[in-house]
Design an enzyme around this catalytic site. Structure first.
Site, PDB file in Angstrom:
ATOM      1  N   CYS A  73       0.827  -1.215   0.000  1.00 39.61           N
ATOM      2  CA  CYS A  73       0.000   0.000   0.000  1.00 39.61           C
ATOM      3  C   CYS A  73       0.861   1.265   0.000  1.00 39.61           C
ATOM      4  O   CYS A  73       1.195   1.797   1.060  1.00 39.61           O
ATOM      5  CB  CYS A  73      -0.910  -0.039   1.239  1.00 39.61           C
ATOM      6  SG  CYS A  73      -1.966   1.412   1.388  1.00 39.61           S
ATOM      7  N   THR A 125       7.370 -13.530   6.827  1.00 41.83           N
ATOM      8  CA  THR A 125       7.883 -13.328   5.473  1.00 41.83           C
ATOM      9  C   THR A 125       8.809 -14.481   5.121  1.00 41.83           C
ATOM     10  O   THR A 125       9.616 -14.892   5.964  1.00 41.83           O
ATOM     11  CB  THR A 125       8.684 -12.006   5.349  1.00 41.83           C
ATOM     12  OG1 THR A 125       9.460 -12.052   4.136  1.00 41.83           O
ATOM     13  CG2 THR A 125       9.644 -11.763   6.501  1.00 41.83           C
ATOM     14  N   ASP A 127      11.276 -14.265   3.398  1.00 43.05           N
ATOM     15  CA  ASP A 127      12.643 -13.740   3.233  1.00 43.05           C
ATOM     16  C   ASP A 127      13.508 -13.945   4.490  1.00 43.05           C
ATOM     17  O   ASP A 127      14.742 -13.936   4.401  1.00 43.05           O
ATOM     18  CB  ASP A 127      12.615 -12.240   2.892  1.00 43.05           C
ATOM     19  CG  ASP A 127      11.817 -11.957   1.630  1.00 43.05           C
ATOM     20  OD1 ASP A 127      11.520 -12.906   0.893  1.00 43.05           O
ATOM     21  OD2 ASP A 127      11.474 -10.776   1.406  1.00 43.05           O
ATOM     22  N   HIS A 215      25.869 -34.064 -11.812  1.00 45.11           N
ATOM     23  CA  HIS A 215      25.035 -32.855 -11.971  1.00 45.11           C
ATOM     24  C   HIS A 215      25.749 -31.699 -11.292  1.00 45.11           C
ATOM     25  O   HIS A 215      26.711 -31.924 -10.533  1.00 45.11           O
ATOM     26  CB  HIS A 215      23.660 -33.057 -11.312  1.00 45.11           C
ATOM     27  CG  HIS A 215      23.792 -33.419  -9.866  1.00 45.11           C
ATOM     28  ND1 HIS A 215      23.427 -34.644  -9.365  1.00 45.11           N
ATOM     29  CD2 HIS A 215      24.312 -32.729  -8.802  1.00 45.11           C
ATOM     30  CE1 HIS A 215      23.697 -34.690  -8.068  1.00 45.11           C
ATOM     31  NE2 HIS A 215      24.233 -33.544  -7.710  1.00 45.11           N
TER      32      HIS A 215
HETATM   33  O1  F6P Z   1       8.971 -10.300   0.524  1.00 49.12           O
HETATM   34  C1  F6P Z   1       8.471 -11.490   0.009  1.00 49.12           C
HETATM   35  C2  F6P Z   1       8.713 -11.573  -1.465  1.00 49.12           C
HETATM   36  O2  F6P Z   1       8.183 -12.786  -1.945  1.00 49.12           O
HETATM   37  C3  F6P Z   1      10.175 -11.430  -1.894  1.00 49.12           C
HETATM   38  O3  F6P Z   1      10.901 -12.616  -1.714  1.00 49.12           O
HETATM   39  C4  F6P Z   1      10.016 -11.012  -3.328  1.00 49.12           C
HETATM   40  O4  F6P Z   1      11.148 -10.288  -3.766  1.00 49.12           O
HETATM   41  C5  F6P Z   1       8.807 -10.117  -3.270  1.00 49.12           C
HETATM   42  O5  F6P Z   1       8.069 -10.513  -2.136  1.00 49.12           O
HETATM   43  C6  F6P Z   1       7.892 -10.166  -4.475  1.00 49.12           C
HETATM   44  O6  F6P Z   1       6.919  -9.197  -4.289  1.00 49.12           O
HETATM   45  P1  F6P Z   1       5.543  -9.112  -5.082  1.00 49.12           P
HETATM   46  O7  F6P Z   1       4.582 -10.074  -4.424  1.00 49.12           O
HETATM   47  O8  F6P Z   1       5.102  -7.697  -4.859  1.00 49.12           O
HETATM   48  O9  F6P Z   1       5.817  -9.467  -6.493  1.00 49.12           O
END
Ligand code: F6P
Length: 323
Positions: A73, A125, A127, A215
Site C-alpha cells: 500500500c 515473510t 525472506d 550434476h
Molecule cells: O517479501 C516477500 C517476497 O516474496 C520477496 O521474496 C520477493 O522479492 C517479493 O516478495 C515479491 O513481491 P511481489 O509479491 O510484490 O511481487
C-alpha cells in the site's frame, strides 16, 4: 482494551491463516471484540473492517494464503495515508492493532505506534530478513517447497548430466538460497551477501564435471547480482569448456503458497497468541518474535532498523558439503 484489529500486509506466505486464527481466538479468550482488516493497510485506509468470531477463523489452520487478503500500500507510506488509517481506527473505537507481515509492514506498525496508536508486530515473510526473530512465519514451509523442487531438479539434472541454476526468492536476503543450498545438497550458492565473480562460478562448474559429479546445482538468490539470467547467458557462451550443459529454473511464487508446515503452524499460533497477550499488557510498539526457542519482544524500531544477517558458518558449511 476492548477492541483489537488484525491485518496481514505485504507479500503473503504460508502461516498467515494459522496466525490470524491464533490472534482472534486469543483475543476472544481475553473477552475482547476482534476485528479483521481486509487487504492490509489499504483496507485500514478504506475502512474495510469486519467483526471476527471463533467460527470465522474455523477450518483455516491448514489453508495457505490469508483469509483477510493482503496488499502492498504505497498510500500508507505517505503521512496523509497514515492519518486516514488512524481516523478509521479511532472511528471504529479500535484500541490496538496486530500487524502480521515483513519489514515494510512492521515499519507501518512502527509509524502508527509513533502516532500514539498501540500496535504489535508479528514477523511473517519467507525472506527471513527481520531482526528480533530467528525465524519468521512462512520460512519453514517455503524451505520445504524449495527443497522438494531441488530434489526433483536434481533427478533430471543427474539423468542428463546438466548444470542447473535454480532461483529462489528473498528480495535482498540470501537466507532461503543458503539454507536450501545446504539441505538440497547444492554445489554452489549465490547470495547478495557474498560477492561471487562469474569466473568463480565457471571454475566451479568445470571442476564439478572433472571430479565426476553427475550434476551441478547452483542456487541463486533473486537478489544476487548480476542475476540468474545474466549468469546463464555468460555460461552458455562458454558452454564448450563447462562439460555440463546449462538449464535454468525460477521457482517464483510457488514458494509463497501452500499449507503451512507443522513448525509454521506452531510458530504462528505461539506468536499470534503472545501478540494479543502483550498488546493487552500495554506493550504496544513491539514485535513479538522467536529467539533461542522462546517468544521474545523487540521494539519495532530495532526489528526494522537493518536487514538480518546470514550465518557465515552456514555459508562455509554449504561450501564444504559440496565437494
Ligand atoms: O517479501 C516477500 C517476497 O516474496 C520477496 O521474496 C520477493 O522479492 C517479493 O516478495 C515479491 O513481491 P511481489 O509479491 O510484490 O511481487
Amino acid at each position: 482494551m476492548k477492541r483489537i484489529g488484525v491485518l496481514t500486509s505485504g507479500g503473503d506466505n504460508p502461516g498467515l491463516n494459522p496466525c490470524i486464527r491464533a490472534v482472534v481466538r486469543m483475543g476472544i479468550h481475553f473477552g475482547l471484540e476482534m476485528l479483521g482488516v481486509r487487504r492490509g493497510y489499504a483496507g485500514l485506509i478504506d475502512g474495510e473492517i469486519e467483526p471476527m468470531s471463533a467460527r470465522s477463523v474455523g477450518g483455516i489452520i491448514g489453508q495457505g494464503g490469508t483469509i483477510l487478503g493482503t496488499a502492498r500500500c504505497p498510500e500508507f507510506y505517505e503521512p496523509s495515508g497514515r492519518r486516514k488509517a488512524l481516523r478509521t481506527l479511532n472511528r471504529l473505537e479500535i484500541d490496538g492493532l496486530v500487524v502480521i507481515g515483513g519489514n515494510g509492514s512492521l515499519t507501518g506498525a512502527l509509524e502508527l505506534s509513533r502516532m500514539g496508536f498501540p500496535t504489535m508486530g508479528i514477523p511473517s515473510t519467507i525472506d527471513n530478513d527481520v531482526n528480533g526473530t530467528d525465524l519468521s512465519i512462512g520460512v519453514d514451509t517455503a524451505l520445504e517447497t524449495i527443497m522438494d523442487a531441488v530434489d526433483k531438479i536434481k533427478d533430471t539434472a543427474t539423468s542428463h548430466n546438466r548444470a542447473f541454476l535454480v532461483e529462489t526468492m528473498g528480495r535482498n536476503s540470501g537466507y532461503l538460497a543458503l539454507i536450501s543450498g545446504v539441505v538440497g545438497g547444492a554445489e554452489m550458492v549465490l547470495i547478495p551477501e557474498v560477492e561471487t565473480p562469474f569466473e568463480e562460478v565457471h571454475r566451479l562448474i568445470e571442476d564439478a564435471y572433472i571430479r565426476g559429479k553427475p550434476h551441478c546445482i547452483i542456487i541463486v538468490a533473486e537478489g544476487w547480482k548480476p542475476g540468474m539470467e545474466a549468469l546463464a547467458e555468460q555460461l552458455r557462451e562458454h558452454q564448450d569448456d563447462l562439460g555440463f550443459s546449462v538449464r535454468v529454473t525460477r521457482l517464483g511464487y510457488v514458494q509463497r503458497g501452500g499449507s503451512a508446515s507443522s513448525f509454521d503452524r506452531l510458530l504462528a499460533t505461539r506468536l499470534g497468541a503472545a501478540a494479543v497477550r502483550e498488546l493487552v499488557a500495554g506493550h504496544g510498539g513491539h514485535m513479538i518474535g522467536w529467539l533461542k526457542g522462546a517468544v521474545a519482544l523487540t521494539p519495532l524500531e530495532e526489528a526494522v532498523a537493518f536487514q538480518k544477517e546470514i550465518d557465515p558458518d552456514l555459508y562455509e558449511l554449504a561450501e564444504i558439503m559440496s565437494i
